[in-house]
Design a protein around this motif. Structure first.
Motif, PDB file in Angstrom:
ATOM      1  N   PHE A  10       0.828  -1.208   0.000  1.00 36.62           N
ATOM      2  CA  PHE A  10       0.000   0.000   0.000  1.00 36.62           C
ATOM      3  C   PHE A  10       0.861   1.257   0.000  1.00 36.62           C
ATOM      4  N   HIS A  14       0.764   4.020  -2.953  1.00 38.35           N
ATOM      5  CA  HIS A  14       0.310   5.377  -2.635  1.00 38.35           C
ATOM      6  C   HIS A  14       1.389   6.395  -2.950  1.00 38.35           C
ATOM      7  N   TYR A  33      -9.611  10.952  -9.546  1.00 44.08           N
ATOM      8  CA  TYR A  33      -9.010   9.726  -9.004  1.00 44.08           C
ATOM      9  C   TYR A  33      -8.375   9.981  -7.634  1.00 44.08           C
ATOM     10  N   ASP A  36     -10.374  10.132  -4.193  1.00 40.60           N
ATOM     11  CA  ASP A  36     -10.542   8.861  -3.469  1.00 40.60           C
ATOM     12  C   ASP A  36      -9.243   8.071  -3.516  1.00 40.60           C
ATOM     13  N   LEU A  38      -7.074   6.926  -1.291  1.00 40.85           N
ATOM     14  CA  LEU A  38      -6.899   5.762  -0.423  1.00 40.85           C
ATOM     15  C   LEU A  38      -7.741   4.586  -0.907  1.00 40.85           C
ATOM     16  N   LYS A  39      -8.983   4.868  -1.221  1.00 42.34           N
ATOM     17  CA  LYS A  39      -9.879   3.808  -1.689  1.00 42.34           C
ATOM     18  C   LYS A  39      -9.381   3.210  -3.000  1.00 42.34           C
ATOM     19  N   ASN A  40      -8.973   4.048  -3.937  1.00 45.95           N
ATOM     20  CA  ASN A  40      -8.499   3.565  -5.233  1.00 45.95           C
ATOM     21  C   ASN A  40      -7.191   2.784  -5.110  1.00 45.95           C
ATOM     22  N   THR A  41      -6.341   3.199  -4.177  1.00 48.60           N
ATOM     23  CA  THR A  41      -5.082   2.481  -3.965  1.00 48.60           C
ATOM     24  C   THR A  41      -5.347   1.102  -3.371  1.00 48.60           C
ATOM     25  N   VAL A  42      -6.252   1.022  -2.417  1.00 46.76           N
ATOM     26  CA  VAL A  42      -6.620  -0.276  -1.831  1.00 46.76           C
ATOM     27  C   VAL A  42      -7.180  -1.212  -2.907  1.00 46.76           C
ATOM     28  N   LYS A  43      -8.054  -0.679  -3.753  1.00 46.45           N
ATOM     29  CA  LYS A  43      -8.655  -1.492  -4.812  1.00 46.45           C
ATOM     30  C   LYS A  43      -7.594  -1.976  -5.802  1.00 46.45           C
ATOM     31  N   GLU A  46      -5.576  -4.772  -4.197  1.00 47.95           N
ATOM     32  CA  GLU A  46      -6.330  -6.027  -4.137  1.00 47.95           C
ATOM     33  C   GLU A  46      -6.320  -6.731  -5.490  1.00 47.95           C
ATOM     34  N   ARG A  77      -4.402   5.160 -13.141  1.00 41.62           N
ATOM     35  CA  ARG A  77      -4.235   4.043 -12.195  1.00 41.62           C
ATOM     36  C   ARG A  77      -3.107   3.111 -12.640  1.00 41.62           C
TER      37      ARG A  77
END
Length: 383
Positions: A10, A14, A33, A36, A38-43, A46, A77
């Motif tokens: 992560f 990031h 982009y 969000d 933190l959310k986009n980095t987590v996705k 994953e 991304r």
């Protein structure tokens, strides 16, 4: 945690996002982009972990300056992941064996570095041989669009030992479609293309023993006192380039050093006294004069603001001052000020004393050359 695990951590992803957004936050897609982040980095992480990550469809568009070429833009991304991959594995592994005079797209290198290195080579050559000598200039035909994917992947595999990092780079190469062509616009693409010709660099320096050699992406310059040596070198280079599935173009030639060298749009002249003079190309000057006049027409028509005229001139002048361009810059300054004056006079003539859509005559768009950072007489290198 192995090296690739660090790439898709992560924190690393990031960090890649923060670096990738520099100077492009004005784009709606990037701003959206990062809202969000933190959310986009987590996705993204994953998807990289479970193997569902897919490279997004590229944006393709044409640019026409300094020449017509297609840009293949990587989605944000994907740039985030590629930045992490390059920073932690690809850049170090692929550039550690490069020769010093492989000048493009590396930390501490670039156009200024390349220009300075060629000047240094010319000075050293003069001290031993004077102006008598020959130059071999090589250029590859459609380097990025014609690079075979197999040659590109072989260059990466030779230098990157981490299997997952290599697989990720190979996937990026194949994502451009077909079996040829590396998209111009990706950080990974730049590194890959630098590596594709790296073996040729080493052969020229270590086997052919050409001391005065420099390369900027697919532009080669070799300087030697013996024309026959360069003719032999050309045959070897041609064969090695063809082995990679590429071709030298018609610009490739051998010519006398006294003729001067055109490199990265600059004409290098070695004088009788050993001084190296950098002349900006006439095409560059003519193109900028036409551009400024066209911008002035658009400003008078109210289509754009005067700031565009100011920015274009400043950009050109910053590049021009890399060389011996005192008089060329002064002439361009005069044209800029004349056009600005015509625009200002046009605003003053409008009914009611109002200015046009191009902005106020006293606004930022109407900055003079003096306000923009001083005259070329103070800044330019003497001609």
């Amino acid at each position: 945690m192995d090296r690739f695990d660090k790439v898709i951590s992560f924190d690393a992803l990031h960090r890649g996002l923060r670096k990738s957004r520099r100077n492009v936050m004005w784009k709606d897609s990037v701003a959206g982009y990062t809202l969000d982040a933190l959310k986009n980095t987590v996705k993204l992480r994953e998807e990289l972990l479970d193997g569902s990550y897919e490279i997004s469809k590229y944006q393709r568009f044409m640019v026409y300056e300094p020449k017509k070429r297609e840009i293949v833009a990587t989605r944000f991304r994907d740039r985030q992941f590629q930045r992490s991959l390059c920073d932690l594995i690809l850049y170090k592994d692929m550039t550690r064996g490069f020769i010093h005079d492989n000048c493009a797209c590396q930390i501490g290198k670039g156009v200024d570095f390349a220009l300075d290195r060629l000047e240094a080579h010319l000075r050293k050559y003069y001290r031993k041989h004077g102006r008598d000598g020959w130059v071999l200039k090589c250029d590859i035909h459609h380097f990025f669009p014609e690079t075979p994917h197999e040659s590109a992947k072989a260059a990466v595999r030779k230098r990157v030992k981490d299997d997952r990092a290599y697989a990720a780079a190979a996937r990026i190469i194949d994502s451009f479609g077909g079996d040829r062509g590396i998209g111009l616009g990706s950080q990974v693409s730049q590194l890959v293309e630098l590596a594709v010709l790296d073996d040729i660099d080493h052969y020229i320096k270590e086997r052919l023993r050409i001391r005065h050699y420099i390369r900027y992406m697919d532009d080669f310059i070799l300087i030697h006192e013996d024309r026959e040596v360069l003719e032999s070198a050309l045959e070897v280079i041609r064969a090695m380039v063809e082995d990679l599935g590429l071709q030298l173009n018609k610009k490739t030639q051998i010519f006398p050093l006294k003729q001067g060298i055109m490199f990265l749009k600059w004409h290098f002249i070695l004088t009788e006294s050993g001084k190296v003079i950098r002349k900006i190309s006439r095409k560059n000057v003519t193109r900028e004069r036409r551009k400024l006049k066209k911008l002035a027409e658009q400003i008078r028509a109210g289509k754009i603001s005067e700031e565009y005229l100011y920015m274009s001139f400043q950009s050109w002048r910053a590049n021009a001052q890399r060389g011996n361009t005192h008089f060329a810059v002064r002439k361009m300054e005069k044209l800029y000020n004349d056009l600005k004056g015509e625009i200002t006079d046009g605003h003053h003539e409008e009914p009611g004393g109002e200015t046009g859509k191009g902005g106020s005559a006293g606004g930022s768009g109407s900055r003079s050359v003096r306000e923009a950072g001083g005259s070329a007489g103070a800044e330019g290198r003497g001609e």
